[in-house]
Design a protein around this motif. Structure first.
Motif, short mmCIF file in Angstrom:
data_model
loop_
_atom_site.label_atom_id
_atom_site.label_comp_id
_atom_site.label_asym_id
_atom_site.label_seq_id
_atom_site.Cartn_x
_atom_site.Cartn_y
_atom_site.Cartn_z
N LYS A 1 -76.72 126.73 19.08
CA LYS A 1 -76.10 125.40 19.00
C LYS A 1 -75.64 125.01 17.60
O LYS A 1 -75.89 123.92 17.10
CB LYS A 1 -77.03 124.34 19.56
N CYS B 1 -72.22 124.42 16.04
CA CYS B 1 -70.87 124.27 16.59
C CYS B 1 -70.13 123.13 15.90
O CYS B 1 -70.74 122.27 15.27
CB CYS B 1 -70.97 124.01 18.10
N TYR C 1 -68.15 121.26 17.77
CA TYR C 1 -68.06 120.29 18.86
C TYR C 1 -69.46 120.06 19.44
O TYR C 1 -70.38 120.87 19.23
CB TYR C 1 -67.20 120.85 20.01
N SER C 2 -69.58 118.99 20.21
CA SER C 2 -70.78 118.78 21.01
C SER C 2 -70.31 118.32 22.39
O SER C 2 -70.47 117.16 22.77
CB SER C 2 -71.70 117.74 20.37
N CYS C 3 -69.70 119.25 23.11
CA CYS C 3 -69.05 118.92 24.39
C CYS C 3 -70.05 118.34 25.39
O CYS C 3 -71.18 118.82 25.49
CB CYS C 3 -68.41 120.16 25.00
N CYS D 1 -71.43 120.98 27.73
CA CYS D 1 -71.96 122.24 27.17
C CYS D 1 -73.23 122.68 27.91
O CYS D 1 -74.17 121.90 28.05
CB CYS D 1 -72.25 122.10 25.69
N ASN E 1 -63.41 127.46 20.76
CA ASN E 1 -63.00 126.08 21.10
C ASN E 1 -61.73 125.70 20.34
O ASN E 1 -61.21 124.60 20.52
CB ASN E 1 -64.13 125.08 20.85
S1 SF4 Z 1 -69.11 124.16 25.04
FE1 SF4 Z 1 -68.50 122.87 23.31
S2 SF4 Z 1 -70.42 122.32 22.27
FE2 SF4 Z 1 -70.87 124.05 23.62
S3 SF4 Z 1 -70.68 125.84 22.31
FE3 SF4 Z 1 -68.68 125.54 23.34
S4 SF4 Z 1 -67.50 124.28 21.96
FE4 SF4 Z 1 -69.61 124.14 21.27
#
Ligand code: SF4
Length: 315
Positions: free
Chosen positions: A24, A26, A28-30, A33, A108
């Motif tokens: 984790k 990253c 982003y923090s989708c 996820c 991403n």
């Molecule tokens: S889904 Fe989003 S938060 Fe999870 S690893 Fe991929 S880019 Fe990062």
């Protein structure tokens, strides 16, 4: 373990995973996820593992496959975080090419405004970039980006990359109910796709337990409508991936527990798949129960099915 699998991939055949990013980490923090919330949010590229360590693990994996008469179609950088945060990514791709297997990176795309990231990804044979939304509000809602990221820079970076890149470029869009599945949002995405001209645009829905409990997959009619809008507006070849992974083809070494933890760190695995795999390897469910007891593996329920996921806080 950085190198795991191979696991059957819906798009890449038998794919050896390269987990080149710690859990984790990253940009982003989708909300969807499958690894939970991002612990370490960053956009600065850095070294996480020595490239030689990754190469040696890949070499060992190739030897194991050879001994078992198995094959792999791809090395795939699909880690526990964003793969382009790894400053050695380009060098690692160069090293892995020695094995004569194609290289894929699933990113991403948030760092594609950086020249160094573009140059690294140019070396891969297959690149998937995420485009969950192109308008600023929806992008913030679904991907929850690092505060220093700029949506326009990213979208332009993807367009520039698409013009230079000679390999197979695909996009993926995760459709979440009530967030990015409305007509306007899909039309904005279509416009961006017509500028990128990807080989294929994949539409996905969350099929595994997401970071936020209230996240639901987009309804079937919404997915179908998105499919039609994108196809008509951008002329892109579109494919929907809305089912569960196939269970055939998973590869387990004798170290069943290690392999399961490795695969479950990136892909939560359904209970019946685990059961089937244990059966194939003549292994007992006690292995799994022990991992759960030790807190290394977590049990989750999603859409009425039980899943296992590695507890990234206990490794
Ligand atoms: S889904 Fe989003 S938060 Fe999870 S690893 Fe991929 S880019 Fe990062």
């Amino acid at each position: 373990m950085i190198v795991y699998g191979p696991v059957p991939s819906r798009r890449l055949g038998q794919s050896i995973g390269i987990n080149n990013i710690p859990p984790k980490t990253c940009s982003y923090s989708c909300i969807y996820c499958q690894l939970g919330k991002t612990d370490k949010m960053q956009i600065k590229r850095q070294e996480f593992y020595k490239p030689e360590v990754i190469f040696n693990e890949a070499k060992l994996k190739m030897e194991q496959l050879k001994n078992q008469n198995k094959h792999a179609d791809y090395f795939s950088f699909v880690p526990d975080g964003e793969p382009t945060l790894d400053i050695n990514l380009g060098y690692e791709i160069d090293m892995l090419k020695q094995f004569g297997i194609k290289i894929a990176v699933i990113t991403n795309a948030s760092l594609l405004w950086m020249e160094s990231v573009k140059n690294d990804l140019m070396k891969a044979d297959w690149v998937s970039v995420s485009i969950d939304a192109t308008d600023n509000d929806t992008w913030h809602k679904i991907d929850r980006p690092h505060g220093a990221l700029n949506n326009k820079d990213i979208l332009n970076g993807i367009i520039e990359f698409s013009k230079m890149y000679k390999g197979t470029l695909v996009t993926e869009t995760m459709l979440v109910d009530g967030i990015n599945d409305d007509e306007d949002c899909i039309k904005y995405i279509s416009k961006q796709l017509s500028l990128i001209n990807p080989s294929k645009a994949y539409l996905l829905v969350p099929t595994r337990p997401p970071a936020e409990n209230n996240v639901q997959r987009a309804a079937k009619d919404r997915v179908l409508s998105a499919y039609k809008i994108i196809k008509d507006m951008s002329g892109t070849d579109v494919e929907c991936i809305t089912g569960d992974e196939k269970e055939e083809g998973f590869f387990f070494t004798e170290a069943v527990a290690d392999d399961l933890l490795s695969i479950a760190s990136v892909h939560p695995v359904r209970e019946e798949i685990v059961d089937e795999l244990l059966k194939k390897r003549n292994a007992d469910k006690a292995v799994i129960n022990q991992l759960v007891k030790e807190g290394k593996l977590l049990e989750f329920s999603y859409e009425g099915k039980k899943f296992y996921r590695k507890n990234i806080k206990n490794i």
